[in-house]
Design a protein around this motif. Structure first.
Motif, PDB file in Angstrom:
ATOM      1  N   GLY A 291       0.999  -0.903   0.016  1.00  0.00           N
ATOM      2  CA  GLY A 291       0.234   0.147  -0.088  1.00  0.00           C
ATOM      3  C   GLY A 291       0.759   1.336  -0.141  1.00  0.00           C
ATOM      4  O   GLY A 291       0.398   2.000  -0.320  1.00  0.00           O
ATOM      5  N   HIS A 292       1.825   1.283   0.666  1.00  0.00           N
ATOM      6  CA  HIS A 292       3.423   1.889   0.187  1.00  0.00           C
ATOM      7  C   HIS A 292       2.344   3.310   0.712  1.00  0.00           C
ATOM      8  O   HIS A 292       2.154   4.903   0.228  1.00  0.00           O
ATOM      9  N   CYS A 293       1.010   3.459   2.534  1.00  0.00           N
ATOM     10  CA  CYS A 293       0.790   4.656   1.940  1.00  0.00           C
ATOM     11  C   CYS A 293       1.758   5.976   3.061  1.00  0.00           C
ATOM     12  O   CYS A 293       1.373   7.346   2.133  1.00  0.00           O
ATOM     13  N   SER A 294       2.764   5.802   3.986  1.00  0.00           N
ATOM     14  CA  SER A 294       4.351   6.904   3.922  1.00  0.00           C
ATOM     15  C   SER A 294       4.457   7.238   2.963  1.00  0.00           C
ATOM     16  O   SER A 294       5.033   9.276   3.083  1.00  0.00           O
ATOM     17  N   ALA A 295       4.598   6.993   1.615  1.00  0.00           N
ATOM     18  CA  ALA A 295       4.855   7.788   0.443  1.00  0.00           C
ATOM     19  C   ALA A 295       4.350   8.624   0.058  1.00  0.00           C
ATOM     20  O   ALA A 295       5.284   9.880  -0.506  1.00  0.00           O
ATOM     21  N   CYS A 296       2.696   8.888   0.844  1.00  0.00           N
ATOM     22  CA  CYS A 296       1.997  10.185   0.442  1.00  0.00           C
ATOM     23  C   CYS A 296       1.918  11.170   1.721  1.00  0.00           C
ATOM     24  O   CYS A 296       1.750  12.343   1.162  1.00  0.00           O
ATOM     25  N   HIS A 297       1.601  10.173   2.641  1.00  0.00           N
ATOM     26  CA  HIS A 297       1.655  10.879   3.668  1.00  0.00           C
ATOM     27  C   HIS A 297       2.752  10.934   4.710  1.00  0.00           C
ATOM     28  O   HIS A 297       2.043  12.095   5.703  1.00  0.00           O
ATOM     29  N   THR A 298       4.163  11.184   4.022  1.00  0.00           N
ATOM     30  CA  THR A 298       5.533  11.216   5.134  1.00  0.00           C
ATOM     31  C   THR A 298       5.894  12.005   4.539  1.00  0.00           C
ATOM     32  O   THR A 298       5.815  12.371   3.152  1.00  0.00           O
ATOM     33  N   PRO A 299       6.140  13.556   5.495  1.00  0.00           N
ATOM     34  CA  PRO A 299       7.879  14.481   4.277  1.00  0.00           C
ATOM     35  C   PRO A 299       9.001  14.040   3.736  1.00  0.00           C
ATOM     36  O   PRO A 299       9.138  12.843   4.755  1.00  0.00           O
TER      37      PRO A 299
ATOM     38  N   ALA B 198      13.894  10.996   0.126  1.00  0.00           N
ATOM     39  CA  ALA B 198      14.010  10.343   0.524  1.00  0.00           C
ATOM     40  C   ALA B 198      12.493  10.382   1.876  1.00  0.00           C
ATOM     41  O   ALA B 198      12.451  11.637   2.394  1.00  0.00           O
ATOM     42  N   GLU B 199      11.541   9.983   2.616  1.00  0.00           N
ATOM     43  CA  GLU B 199      10.867   9.313   3.563  1.00  0.00           C
ATOM     44  C   GLU B 199      11.774  10.202   4.689  1.00  0.00           C
ATOM     45  O   GLU B 199      12.485   9.551   4.663  1.00  0.00           O
ATOM     46  N   ASP B 200      11.352  11.362   4.920  1.00  0.00           N
ATOM     47  CA  ASP B 200      11.889  11.934   6.526  1.00  0.00           C
ATOM     48  C   ASP B 200      11.347  10.282   7.596  1.00  0.00           C
ATOM     49  O   ASP B 200       9.859  11.713   8.288  1.00  0.00           O
ATOM     50  N   ALA B 201      11.637  10.366   8.278  1.00  0.00           N
ATOM     51  CA  ALA B 201      11.850   8.620   9.497  1.00  0.00           C
ATOM     52  C   ALA B 201      11.354   9.434  10.352  1.00  0.00           C
ATOM     53  O   ALA B 201      10.176   8.888  11.076  1.00  0.00           O
ATOM     54  N   GLY B 202      11.646  11.176  10.782  1.00  0.00           N
ATOM     55  CA  GLY B 202      11.894  11.421  12.211  1.00  0.00           C
ATOM     56  C   GLY B 202      10.647  11.826  12.448  1.00  0.00           C
ATOM     57  O   GLY B 202       9.655  12.912  13.344  1.00  0.00           O
ATOM     58  N   GLU B 203       9.600  12.479  10.962  1.00  0.00           N
ATOM     59  CA  GLU B 203       8.712  13.034  10.703  1.00  0.00           C
ATOM     60  C   GLU B 203       7.761  12.155  10.388  1.00  0.00           C
ATOM     61  O   GLU B 203       6.707  12.689   9.587  1.00  0.00           O
ATOM     62  N   ALA B 204       7.574  11.106  10.399  1.00  0.00           N
ATOM     63  CA  ALA B 204       7.054   9.987   9.420  1.00  0.00           C
ATOM     64  C   ALA B 204       5.351  10.162   9.783  1.00  0.00           C
ATOM     65  O   ALA B 204       4.409  10.572  11.075  1.00  0.00           O
TER      66      ALA B 204
ATOM     67  N   GLY C   1       1.670  14.267   7.654  1.00  0.00           N
ATOM     68  CA  GLY C   1       1.444  14.661   6.513  1.00  0.00           C
ATOM     69  C   GLY C   1       2.295  15.508   5.563  1.00  0.00           C
ATOM     70  O   GLY C   1       3.242  16.119   5.858  1.00  0.00           O
ATOM     71  N   ALA C   2       2.203  15.389   4.070  1.00  0.00           N
ATOM     72  CA  ALA C   2       3.086  15.974   3.276  1.00  0.00           C
ATOM     73  C   ALA C   2       1.358  16.838   1.947  1.00  0.00           C
ATOM     74  O   ALA C   2       0.926  15.561   1.789  1.00  0.00           O
ATOM     75  N   THR C   3       2.344  17.509   0.918  1.00  0.00           N
ATOM     76  CA  THR C   3       2.046  18.091   0.014  1.00  0.00           C
ATOM     77  C   THR C   3       2.762  17.276  -0.757  1.00  0.00           C
ATOM     78  O   THR C   3       3.984  16.959  -1.166  1.00  0.00           O
ATOM     79  N   VAL C   4       1.899  16.387  -1.522  1.00  0.00           N
ATOM     80  CA  VAL C   4       2.421  15.353  -2.906  1.00  0.00           C
ATOM     81  C   VAL C   4       1.798  15.781  -4.092  1.00  0.00           C
ATOM     82  O   VAL C   4       0.254  15.540  -4.935  1.00  0.00           O
TER      83      VAL C   4
ATOM     84  N   ALA D 297      -2.036  14.297   8.314  1.00  0.00           N
ATOM     85  CA  ALA D 297      -1.269  13.118   8.661  1.00  0.00           C
ATOM     86  C   ALA D 297      -1.934  12.176   9.431  1.00  0.00           C
ATOM     87  O   ALA D 297      -3.243  12.778   9.301  1.00  0.00           O
ATOM     88  N   LEU D 298      -1.369  11.102   9.422  1.00  0.00           N
ATOM     89  CA  LEU D 298      -2.630  10.295   9.871  1.00  0.00           C
ATOM     90  C   LEU D 298      -2.519   9.590  11.182  1.00  0.00           C
ATOM     91  O   LEU D 298      -2.753   8.742  11.617  1.00  0.00           O
ATOM     92  N   ASN D 299      -1.268  10.369  11.651  1.00  0.00           N
ATOM     93  CA  ASN D 299      -1.060   9.878  13.090  1.00  0.00           C
ATOM     94  C   ASN D 299      -2.104  10.595  14.220  1.00  0.00           C
ATOM     95  O   ASN D 299      -2.908  11.261  13.788  1.00  0.00           O
ATOM     96  N   SER D 300      -1.499  10.880  15.697  1.00  0.00           N
ATOM     97  CA  SER D 300      -2.270  11.233  16.448  1.00  0.00           C
ATOM     98  C   SER D 300      -2.152  13.014  15.582  1.00  0.00           C
ATOM     99  O   SER D 300      -3.020  13.951  16.403  1.00  0.00           O
ATOM    100  N   SER D 301      -1.226  13.605  15.079  1.00  0.00           N
ATOM    101  CA  SER D 301      -1.400  15.395  14.543  1.00  0.00           C
ATOM    102  C   SER D 301      -2.004  15.204  13.922  1.00  0.00           C
ATOM    103  O   SER D 301      -2.475  16.306  12.875  1.00  0.00           O
ATOM    104  N   ASN D 302      -3.225  14.226  13.545  1.00  0.00           N
ATOM    105  CA  ASN D 302      -4.042  14.717  12.025  1.00  0.00           C
ATOM    106  C   ASN D 302      -4.881  15.817  13.511  1.00  0.00           C
ATOM    107  O   ASN D 302      -5.575  15.749  14.284  1.00  0.00           O
TER     108      ASN D 302
END
Ligand code: HEC
Ligand code: HEC
Ligand code: HEC
Length: 428
Positions: A201-209, A215-221, A224-227, A234-239
């Protein structure tokens, strides 16, 4: 002395280059005769079809709907344009001559049959997590599709980004090859959801900056990101939506393209849902929903509808703060409110409530701007529902004051900056 140091540096440089070339070099894998459809079972092909949906292969590898998987779709990057390849079983222009071994290597290591390095716009950084069986099913599916002869256009990447060998360096920095590792502290369903989300599903390819090198920024997993001009929240509690993504909400959104307490899937997420997840069985989407609600820390499902009703009521009270209407309120009342009103107790998915929608509460206004300009087509959002666009009817300034009004009255988030400029940018 100086000569010695210089000599040392040069031999170090030569050695480093030799090691790099050793790592970067990959052998070509011999071509094979294209496999016939009969060499795979119907069940295997059907399982591969689901995986191709979860992995959005069609979305990225198709330009003309009559030529599915024939490639050529442009992927703009900050370094130039890259085109997806033909992955039909055509022997000359597609992957017809690829053995399963060559296909597996591409999916897991990002190396083409010829041995050249592949760009991570092809999400092998995620596909590497897929199981042997799943990759084999996907191969069976692809090899049983119609072979189409089609050559993608040449990439227009700038020097040095067009040198494929350098991708080996990128991989050393940012790529972990390896299968999905289950989290033993979680249940089976959660792990199934995580496997789909992180792998096919590679969901973080779009939802991680992403960082400057793409490269996806692991610290910001999951922050949320603009693609491609859409904002993937954001799909974590920052939504930022007032109601957390409970399992029921997540399931409804992923299954139908919309949920009562959040709204509908538009833009690239509409493709994910309607072209991809649609093909997956219920149990896979349930598993994704279990995983997603845990990521969003949505543990008080019982509170969800109370929170929604509270947010809708608060927005109704914040509107019309004085008898004088400003331009934004005026426009909202006449252009939007006739469709976007709800009974706080039972909001309706076909009239997404503006107090509950990520487009209004997100850090970026781009989704709200794009939906206001272009509306929601029949194929986006909920099937068979649509919304008219307002690009002809409203000026940039009018849209900016409308959206500023919505933000101020329907959320408790800070105002967006430079709205009018952002509307102008999105019109282009
Ligand atoms: C986000 C877009 C995207 C998605 C999703 C995607 N691909 Fe690709 N894929 C690409 C791009 C771009 C390339 C070309 C990379 C390059 O030229 O280095 C590519 C290359 C490939 C290649 C290598 C082909 C060759 O000739 O070297 C294979 C195989 C492949 N994709 C299979 C798949 C499969 C199977 C799926 C679904 C499970 C998939 N891709 C999903 C963008 C995508
Ligand atoms: C190609 C990019 C892309 C991929 C891949 C993608 N998403 Fe999205 N997603 C988006 C965009 C853009 C939005 C915003 C859409 C909207 O507001 O209607 C979004 C919205 C969402 C939302 C709603 C968030 C909110 O607050 O409104 C959820 C939930 C979601 N995605 C889950 C997923 C899951 C689970 C996956 C993997 C199976 C996934 N996404 C893969 C781009 C993507
Ligand atoms: C004729 C009825 C109608 C009008 C007028 C209308 N909308 Fe909509 N709107 C809809 C429908 C229906 C949907 C859901 C579409 C779907 O599910 O395909 C929607 C969806 C939306 C969404 C949700 C997108 C998401 O990501 O969840 C937003 C935001 C939105 N409208 C904003 C507006 C704004 C702003 C205006 C006024 C400028 C407006 N709408 C006017 C009917 C309307």
């Amino acid at each position: 002395m100086f000569k010695k140091i210089l000599g040392g540096l040069i031999s170090f440089g030569v050695l480093a280059l030799a090691i790099f070339l050793f790592i970067a070099w990959a052998p070509s894998i011999d071509p094979v005769e294209p496999s016939s459809r009969d060499s795979f079972s119907q069940e295997q092909i059907a399982r591969g079809d689901v995986l191709a949906g979860l992995g959005n292969c069609q979305t990225c590898h198709t330009t003309d709907p009559d030529q599915p998987l024939a490639g050529g779709r442009a992927m703009p990057t900050p370094f130039g344009t890259l085109y997806s390849t033909n992955i039909t079983p055509d022997p000359k222009t597609g992957i017809g001559q690829w053995s399963e071994e060559a296909f597996t290597r591409a999916m897991r290591e990002g190396i083409s049959r010829s041995g050249s390095q592949l760009f991570p716009a092809f999400p092998y950084t995620h596909f590497t997590k897929m199981s042997d069986e799943d990759i084999s099913d996907l191969y069976a599916y692809l090899m049983s599709q119609r072979a189409i002869q089609a050559e993608p256009p040449e990439n227009t990447l700038e020097f040095p980004f067009n040198i494929r060998l350098l991708l080996a360096g990128w991989k050393l920095l940012f790529f972990d090859e390896g299968r999905f590792q289950p989290d033993k502290s979680k249940g089976e369903e959660w792990n199934r959801g995580a496997y789909i989300a992180e792998g096919a599903g590679h969901c973080s390819a779009c939802h991680t900056p992403r960082n400057k090198l793409g490269a996806e920024d692991a610290g910001e997993a999951w922050e949320g990101a603009t693609v491609n001009n859409w904002y993937a929240p954001a799909l974590n509690s920052s939504n930022r939506t007032p109601v957390p993504w409970t399992e029921e909400e997540a399931y409804s959104y992923l299954r139908n393209g919309g949920s009562p307490l959040h709204g509908v899937a538009v833009g690239s997420m509409a493709d994910v849902v309607h072209a991809g997840l649609k093909r997956a069985p219920d149990q896979d989407l349930r598993a994704l929903a279990v995983w997603l609600s845990d990521l969003a820390e949505a543990n008080d499902a019982g509170q969800a509808s109370k929170k929604a009703a509270g947010a809708i009521l608060a927005a109704q009270i914040k509107q019309n703060p004085s008898a004088m209407m400003d331009e934004g309120e005026h426009l909202f009342t006449y252009a939007c409110a006739s469709c976007h009103y709800n009974n706080p107790e039972s909001p309706n998915t076909l009239r997404p409530d503006m107090a509950l929608n990520s487009a209004i509460s997100a850090t970026s206004p781009v989704n709200l701007i794009r939906v206001t300009l272009d509306g929601v087509s029949l194929k986006d959002g909920m099937p068979n529902a649509m919304m008219p666009g307002f690009s002809e009817a409203l000026s940039d300034r009018q849209i900016a004051s409308l959206l500023a009004f919505m933000r101020a009255t329907h959320t408790d988030q800070p105002a967006w900056a430079n709205l009018e400029q952002q509307v102008r940018d999105q019109r282009q």
